[in-house]
Structures are given as structure tokens and as C-alpha cells.
Scaffold this active site. Structure first.
Site, PDB file in Angstrom:
ATOM      1  N   ARG A  97      19.836 -14.381  -1.255  1.00  0.00           N
ATOM      2  CA  ARG A  97      20.382 -13.146  -0.718  1.00  0.00           C
ATOM      3  C   ARG A  97      21.646 -12.745  -1.487  1.00  0.00           C
ATOM      4  NH1 ARG A  97      19.095  -8.821   2.450  1.00  0.00           N
ATOM      5  NH2 ARG A  97      20.532  -8.456   4.163  1.00  0.00           N
ATOM      6  N   THR A 370      11.537  -2.322   0.811  1.00  0.00           N
ATOM      7  CA  THR A 370      11.702  -3.711   0.399  1.00  0.00           C
ATOM      8  C   THR A 370      10.313  -4.127  -0.056  1.00  0.00           C
ATOM      9  OG1 THR A 370      13.487  -4.155   1.929  1.00  0.00           O
ATOM     10  CG2 THR A 370      12.120  -6.029   1.427  1.00  0.00           C
ATOM     11  N   GLY A 462      10.352  -3.298   5.672  1.00  0.00           N
ATOM     12  CA  GLY A 462      10.431  -2.416   6.846  1.00  0.00           C
ATOM     13  C   GLY A 462      11.749  -2.500   7.588  1.00  0.00           C
TER      14      GLY A 462
END
Ligand code: DON
Length: 562
Positions: A97, A370, A462
Site C-alpha cells: 500500500r 481499481t 469498487g
């Protein structure tokens, strides 16, 4: 003597040939698969496995191919999560991340009056988090790679040099974002070229960036020419990422979240994603209700799911963030008694009000993109990866000399307690901005075991709807016994506590049905054109039959390994 009936004879021969051929086709057993947002990327992943690579090798090649041909979300300049299960049952997860740059601070998106400055965390250089993808891929290669690193990068280089074909969806997407591309990058910017469906896009700048990554690995992105260009471009567009930020980036191996639902054993992503904890909470809240007794998408089934979602997303806003910065009461949040108590106020006759769970009023904003891909190799290694630039084309800042867009992941932090981000999600202290901290995610790459055997690889993009789309796909297969493609294609709905609205995919639910839910006090939003998830999944039956589900809501494609 009986006269020969020639047409009948031909017909019988023909039937025999057709039967013979179809039985040959049936016997062609699927041994593995890549299901991703683009056929080119899925094919590249399968080709790596045909060369002898594992699902991990295929992952690296697929990811980089998506960077080329799916520039709205595929990336080298964003971040993501991998959840894996090896053929011998070892499970794990890698967190790559993005992180907040070192110069970040909690109020960085607020004006003097303490109000959030619109678009500051979503557009331009200040919205960019320190990218994690390349470091993540290199780390995966170090631990699990079997083919040479440069061999895995080469297909993406070739794709960037030879070009990829624009789809109808992409033409629309480029057109929609053209003004923003130009506003941030000037009229000459690469992706403002009015590409049409069927055009072949050659991205030489990206090919060169990938060549550096092929040659120098992590350093090819985080140091040297690429680092210089990235830092320069971020600065030009108002951002604060430095060379030091890039050099300091490292991915982290983390324990996946693990919970049981009936006979399923589920492994999914833990913090800094909220995905795993929320999926676990929702499924554990649902479990006592034996949801399988109500058919799929019936009023009762939807009520149970929505009420569980409401309670879980409320917890998310308070407790979840980067585990390297805050303490997360993971065990308590997933405790069965706690979750039973949470559902004690649920009543089939009437919707719970989100304001009774916790106060707040917000406006639902537009979602972007994404990407998720699921991979299975012939040995049985399973890989679930969700990766993102956050918004479609991220911050819209394009590193022209590098050929790629930068993420706008900083918007996943809570800019101010109680103020929604672009997915309508709110948060507080736990997800406040801090230097080097990871922003909370909803990405939920997930692996399901049944009776100790690999049974499903699943995930989706989403934003806030990721968790609820993964949930519905799992329930569709294991509670409603749908085949995986039907489960992926089935109509979906979504609720996230705040706003207190249940969103239904437009025109896929009957009006009388929506009316009944409204009568019970649910606020419904159906006209919204937002796509709820784009799930790419693989199912492995108890007798080892492999089937795939690619979401028809996008250009997603399953490619099989035979
Ligand atoms: O990490 C997250 O939860 C978000 N940045 C994901 C964004 C996303 O899924 C956008 N796609 N529709």
C-alpha cells in the site's frame, strides 16, 4: 435387400463426429487460469505459466501488463495487496500500500477555517501517496519467483512497444477524463490524444521505464532517472514527495485475516485494509441467520446482509487504520459474541436507522476505479491481488517522461473526522493523516478454503463496495450454489452505514421488491449508474474442476491454462 438411406447415414455420421469432437473438447481440462481486467494481461499471465512460471511469476507479469493496457488502475505508481495460498497450504499476505509522504500532517487538506479544501486530496500532486507497487512486485519475486525477474517484465515492455488495442469502454473513459488530463498536464499530454476504440496505443516512455525496472529492479523505479522525473512531476503539480520518501518505501508481509463461516475457512487482507475485518464481521453476523433458507436477493436475505453491513462499516469508521500506527482491537471486532450483540437490534419488520448505530449525515460521491486479478497455477498456488491508483487514472498527474499516471491514494485517509472521502466513507483519528502512515483501504483480495482444500480466489475494485461485492460473490457460490460466472454476473446491492442508503444496481431488481424494502424503512437508491464491483474470480470444486468468472460489467477476461 434393404435400401440404404443415404441422408440418414450422413446425418448419423455427422452426429457421431459432433459428439466425438465435443467429448474431446470437454476432456480438455483447465489446469490454471488468470482472470483480470484485460485479455492481454490475462494472456500474458498464462503465457508465463506455460513457460514454467508459478502463479507468483504470472502475477508480476500480469500486474505490469495491466499498467500498460489498463492505465486507469493498473499501475507501477500506486499500491495494493496480495493474499496467497501456496499449493501446500501456506497462506500469507503482502501489503504494498502507498504511504503518506514524510512532509504530510493531519490538517494538510484543510483551509484556515478548518474546512476540507475540495479536490485537494483527489487531484494533483498533493493527492499522491508514495507508490508501493514496484517494491511489492520485487519483494514477491524475491520470496516466490522462479523465472528471472527481467523475463517477467519483458512481456509488459513488449506490450508498451507494440501497443494495445483501445476498447469501447476505454474510449469513453479517456474522453471523460480528457479535460482533467489537460488541466494538470497540458494539451500535449499523452492520454489527451483522442484515442478511439480499435486504435493501437504505443507507449514508448512507459516501455523505457519498464526497461529500467527490468534491469535495476526496485532501484529502477525508486532511484535514478525515474525517481528524478517522479519527484519533479509531483513538485510541479503541488505535491511533497521527495527522493527520501521513495528510498524509504518498503512493503510489509502481514498475517492475513482468517475466519470461519460454516464449512468455509477464509483468508483475506488485514489492516491497513478494512476489507478482511469487515468481510469477517459481516459474514459472522450473517451466519446465525442461515441465509441459505431465503433465496438469493430476496427481501429477507437483503435485510440480513444490509443490517450486518451497516454495523460493520460503522465499526470501520472508528477502529480501523494503519496497524503500524494505531492499535486495532482485531480479536474483539471479530468476536462472535460481540457480533451477535451487534445484531440484537435487527428486526425483520423494520430497517435500523444508521443514526441509531452512530450519528452523521453525508453525501455519496462518484466512484472510480481499481483492479483485481485472480490467478491459479497448475501446481495449485493461488494468488489474489487488488491494486489501485485509487481514482480512475489516480491524481490525473501524468509523468510524461515515464509514461504513467500517479495515484491519488491520500484521499483514502480521513482528511477531517466525519467528512466523507470520495467513496462516502468517513473516519476519524484511527485513519487520520500522519507522515509515513498507510491510508485505510477497502481492498479485499480473498482466498476461500472448503474442507481444507482451496475453493475460491476472489476480489474486485469498487472503493467502498469492494467488501460487499466480495461478500455477495462468496454467498452466491456457497449459499446459493451458483456457478462462479453466474455468481459474478448476478445483480448486486450495497450498503455502508453512511449514507443511510441501500444502493441497487439500476434496472436489475423489480420495482415491487424495491417498494417492499422502502415500506420497511430502507432508503433506496437505484437510479445511480455506479457499477458495484467488477469481480474476477476462480472456483475450484471439491472434485478439482476449475471454473472462472470474469465480470461482464467491464472488459474483464478469464484465460485458461490447459
Ligand atoms: O483502497 C481502497 O479502498 C480504494 N483506494 C480503492 C479504490 C477503488 O476500488 C476504486 N474503484 N472503483
Amino acid at each position: 435387400m434393404m435400401k440404404q438411406n443415404t441422408p440418414l447415414l450422413f446425418k448419423n455420421i455427422l452426429i457421431f463426429i459432433i459428439f466425438f469432437l465435443s467429448s474431446c473438447v470437454k476432456e480438455k481440462e483447465i489446469k490454471g487460469a488468470v482472470v483480470s481486467a484485460r485479455e492481454e494481461a490475462s494472456k500474458i499471465g498464462v503465457a508465463i505459466m506455460q513457460k514454467g512460471g508459478t502463479a507468483f511469476d504470472a502475477m508480476i507479469a500480469t500486474d505490469l501488463a495491466l499498467t500498460v493496457c489498463y492505465p486507469n488502475a493498473g499501475n507501477i505508481s500506486g499500491g495494493g495487496f496480495l493474499v496467497y495460498r501456496t499449493f501446500d497450504g501456506e497462506v500469507g499476505s503482502l501489503d504494498f500500500r502507498e504511504k503518506a509522504p514524510m512532509a504530510s500532517y493531519p490538517d494538510m487538506y484543510l483551509d484556515e477555517l478548518g474546512n476540507v479544501i475540495p479536490k485537494m486530496s483527489t487531484l494533483g500532486g498533493l493527492s499522491v501517496g508514495v507508490p508501493g507497487t514496484v517494491a511489492g512486485l520485487v519483494e514477491i519475486h524475491k520470496r516466490f519467483g522462479t523465472l528471472e525477474w527481467d523475463e517477467l517484465v519483458q512481456p509488459a515492455i513488449d506490450l508498451a512497444r507494440n501497443g494495445y488495442i483501445v476498447t469501447d469502454n476505454q474510449e469513453k473513459s479517456f474522453k471523460n477524463k480528457k479535460e482533467e488530463f489537460i488541466a494538470l498536464n497540458g494539451v500535449e499530454t499523452f492520454y489527451a490524444q483522442n484515442f478511439k476504440s480499435g486504435d493501437n496505443i504505443i507507449n514508448l516512455a512507459l516501455a523505457e521505464t519498464l526497461e529500467r525496472i527490468a534491469k535495476f529492479g526496485k532501484a529502477g523505479f525508486y532511484k535514478g532517472v525515474n525517481a528524478d522525473e517522479l519527484v519533479k512531476r509531483v513538485k510541479e503539480t503541488g505535491g511533497i514527495i521527495t527522493h527520501e520518501d521513495l528510498l524509504a518505501y518498503d512493503p510489509v508481509w502481514r498475517e492475513p485475516i482468517n475466519f470461519q463461516y460454516k464449512d468455509l475457512n477464509i483468508y483475506t487482507m488485514g489492516p491497513p485494509s478494512s476489507g478482511g475485518i469487515c468481510l469477517g464481521q459481516i459474514m459472522k453476523m450473517i451466519e446465525p441467520y442461515e441465509i441459505g433458507q431465503y433465496s438469493q436477493n430476496t427481501i429477507e436475505a437483503i435485510q440480513i446482509i444490509v443490517e450486518a453491513e451497516r454495523r460493520s462499516y460503522a465499526d470501520r469508521s472508528l477502529y480501523l487504520g494503519d496497524p503500524d500506527f494505531i492499535n486495532i482491537p482485531e480479536d474483539s471486532l471479530l468476536n462472535e459474541n460481540y457480533l451477535k450483540k451487534r445484531m440484537s437490534s435487527f428486526d425483520f419488520n423494520e430497517a435500523t436507522k444508521s443514526s441509531e448505530i452512530s450519528p452523521g449525515t453525508i453525501v455519496w460521491e462518484e466512484s472510480e476505479e481499481t483492479t483485481h486479478y485472480s490467478i491459479l497455477d497448475a501446481q495449485g498456488n493461488a494468488v489474489a491481488v487488488t491494486t489501485t491508483l485509487n481514482g480512475s487514472y489516480g491524481s490525473k498527474v501524468f509523468v510524461e517522461k515515464g509514461g504513467y499516471f500517479l495515484n491519488n491514494e491520500m484521499d483514502d485517509f480521513s482528511s477531517k473526522p466525519g467528512v466523507p472521502n470520495m467513496f462516502g466513507l468517513i473516519g476519524g483519528k484511527a485513519n487520520a493523516i500522519a507522515a509515513q502512515k498507510r491510508m485505510l483501504s477497502a481492498m479485499t483480495p480473498t482466498i476461500v478454503e472448503r474442507n481444507g482444500k482451496l475453493a475460491m480466489i476472489v476480489g474486485t475494485p469498487g472503493g467502498s463496495t469492494i467488501i460487499t461485492s466480495v461478500l455477495q460473490t462468496i454467498l452466491n457460490v456457497f449459499e446459493y450454489e451458483m456457478d462462479i460466472q453466474t455468481a459474478v454476473s448476478a445483480p448486486r446491492f450495497h450498503h455502508q452505514w453512511l449514507p443511510d442508503v441501500v444502493v441497487f444496481e439500476p434496472s436489475r431488481f423489480q420495482k415491487s421488491f424495491i417498494d417492499s424494502l422502502q415500506e420497511k424503512g430502507f432508503n433506496i437508491k437505484e437510479e445511480y449508474t455506479r457499477i458495484i464491483g467488477r469481480v474476477d474470480a476462480i472456483h475450484i470444486s471439491s472434485s478439482n474442476i476449475i471454473t472462472t468468472g470474469a465480470d461482464p460489467r467491464g472488459d474483464d477476461k478469464a484465460v485458461h491454462l490447459y
